[in-house]
Enzyme design. Structure first.
Site, PDB file in Angstrom:
ATOM      1  N   GLU A   1      -9.430  -2.399  -6.753  1.00 46.99           N
ATOM      2  CA  GLU A   1      -8.638  -3.273  -6.020  1.00 46.99           C
ATOM      3  C   GLU A   1      -9.518  -4.737  -6.108  1.00 46.99           C
ATOM      4  O   GLU A   1      -8.817  -5.755  -6.071  1.00 46.99           O
ATOM      5  CB  GLU A   1      -8.341  -2.924  -4.720  1.00 46.99           C
TER       6      GLU A   1
ATOM      7  N   SER B   1       0.994  -1.371  -0.018  1.00 44.19           N
ATOM      8  CA  SER B   1      -0.009  -0.146   0.056  1.00 44.19           C
ATOM      9  C   SER B   1       0.810   1.292   0.001  1.00 44.19           C
ATOM     10  O   SER B   1       1.992   1.178   0.675  1.00 44.19           O
ATOM     11  CB  SER B   1      -1.019  -0.063   1.249  1.00 44.19           C
TER      12      SER B   1
ATOM     13  N   VAL C   1     -11.286   1.107  -3.710  1.00 47.99           N
ATOM     14  CA  VAL C   1     -12.004  -0.391  -3.460  1.00 47.99           C
ATOM     15  C   VAL C   1     -12.420  -1.005  -4.678  1.00 47.99           C
ATOM     16  O   VAL C   1     -11.959  -2.069  -4.944  1.00 47.99           O
ATOM     17  CB  VAL C   1     -13.076   0.119  -2.426  1.00 47.99           C
ATOM     18  N   ILE C   2     -13.219  -0.425  -5.384  1.00 50.53           N
ATOM     19  CA  ILE C   2     -13.618  -1.114  -6.540  1.00 50.53           C
ATOM     20  C   ILE C   2     -12.500  -1.573  -7.746  1.00 50.53           C
ATOM     21  O   ILE C   2     -12.514  -2.449  -8.243  1.00 50.53           O
ATOM     22  CB  ILE C   2     -14.597  -0.039  -7.505  1.00 50.53           C
TER      23      ILE C   2
END
Length: 249
Positions: free
Chosen positions: A184, A37, A181-182
């Site tokens: 990943e 990250s 989020v989408i």
């Protein structure tokens, strides 16, 4: 969850699998996808070196996953101008890549096996998986809420990390940040389709509440049988059993 200790000459690592199927994939040790990250102090050069050294020793093949351009959305949600946010992400991801390349070269891995989300933007497999995630996001309220909850935690986590006082997280902030989020999720549910490998484990240092819900089949989005999730920590730290409530970027 299943907990194991893996020992090397230099470092002990503790692993915890999300499901029994993940544990079966781990036993075969064919491939691991190491998640790194940006803007996370854990991922220093030394830590990345140790983590990749462990991965190369334990698995037949190792890939590394870095953030894509969507990471800039989180910075924008907290007020960073678009151009500046993109520049900061490029700089940070370049730093992560440099450390990962150095570690892979040092331990016999392949530096070409480092990827960002954005590398696959035009790949059919990734695009189909992303469309699957987006369809669930718009069609299933409980999935949408779970994704937004993760984005909410990420915004607050990033704000804490930069000592920013966020009084309220608005709907606009959430809609902007949720793009990460989408982007990943395809790597959580079906990375083998994207990477062209037989099976894999996505390895990260923390539990992931959204991932736990997916593994329990709470949503239309499903983790494929050849996909697993693995929590990895060094022996002198604890793999937290609580659901992840901190930023992933």
């Amino acid at each position: 969850m299943t907990e194991l200790i893996m020992e090397s000459k230099h470092q002990l690592f503790k692993t915890e699998t999300l499901t029994q199927n993940c544990n079966e994939i781990l036993k075969r040790r064919r491939h691991v996808l190491v998640g790194i990250s940006p803007f996370n102090s854990r991922f220093s050069e030394d830590y990345i070196h140790r983590l990749i050294a462990w991965a190369v020793r334990e698995f037949q093949s190792v890939s590394v996953l870095l953030a894509g351009k969507e990471a800039a959305n989180l910075l924008e949600a907290l007020g960073t101008p678009h151009g500046k946010a993109e520049r900061k992400v490029r700089k940070e991801v370049s730093r992560n890549r440099r450390f990962a390349e150095k570690a892979l070269e040092a331990h016999g891995g392949n530096p070409e096996d480092i990827h960002t989300f954005s590398d696959f933007a035009n790949q059919t497999a990734y695009r189909n998986l992303r469309m699957e995630v987006e369809a669930a996001f718009f069609d299933q309220t409980h999935f949408r809420n779970a994704c937004l909850e993760m984005s909410h935690a990420a915004i607050l986590g990033r704000a804490r990390g930069t000592r920013m006082d966020v009084v309220e997280v608005s709907a606009d902030m959430l809609e902007l940040a949720v793009e990460y989020v989408i982007a990943e999720l395809p790597f959580f549910i079906a990375a083998p389709d994207i990477l062209g490998v037989e099976e894999t484990l996505l390895a990260y240092h923390r539990p992931w509440k959204l991932g736990e819900q997916i593994s329990r089949n709470e949503f239309a989005v499903k983790m494929r049988p050849n996909q697993g999730y693995l929590m990895v920590s060094e022996a002198d730290e604890r793999v937290e059993s609580k659901s992840m409530q901190e930023e992933r970027v």
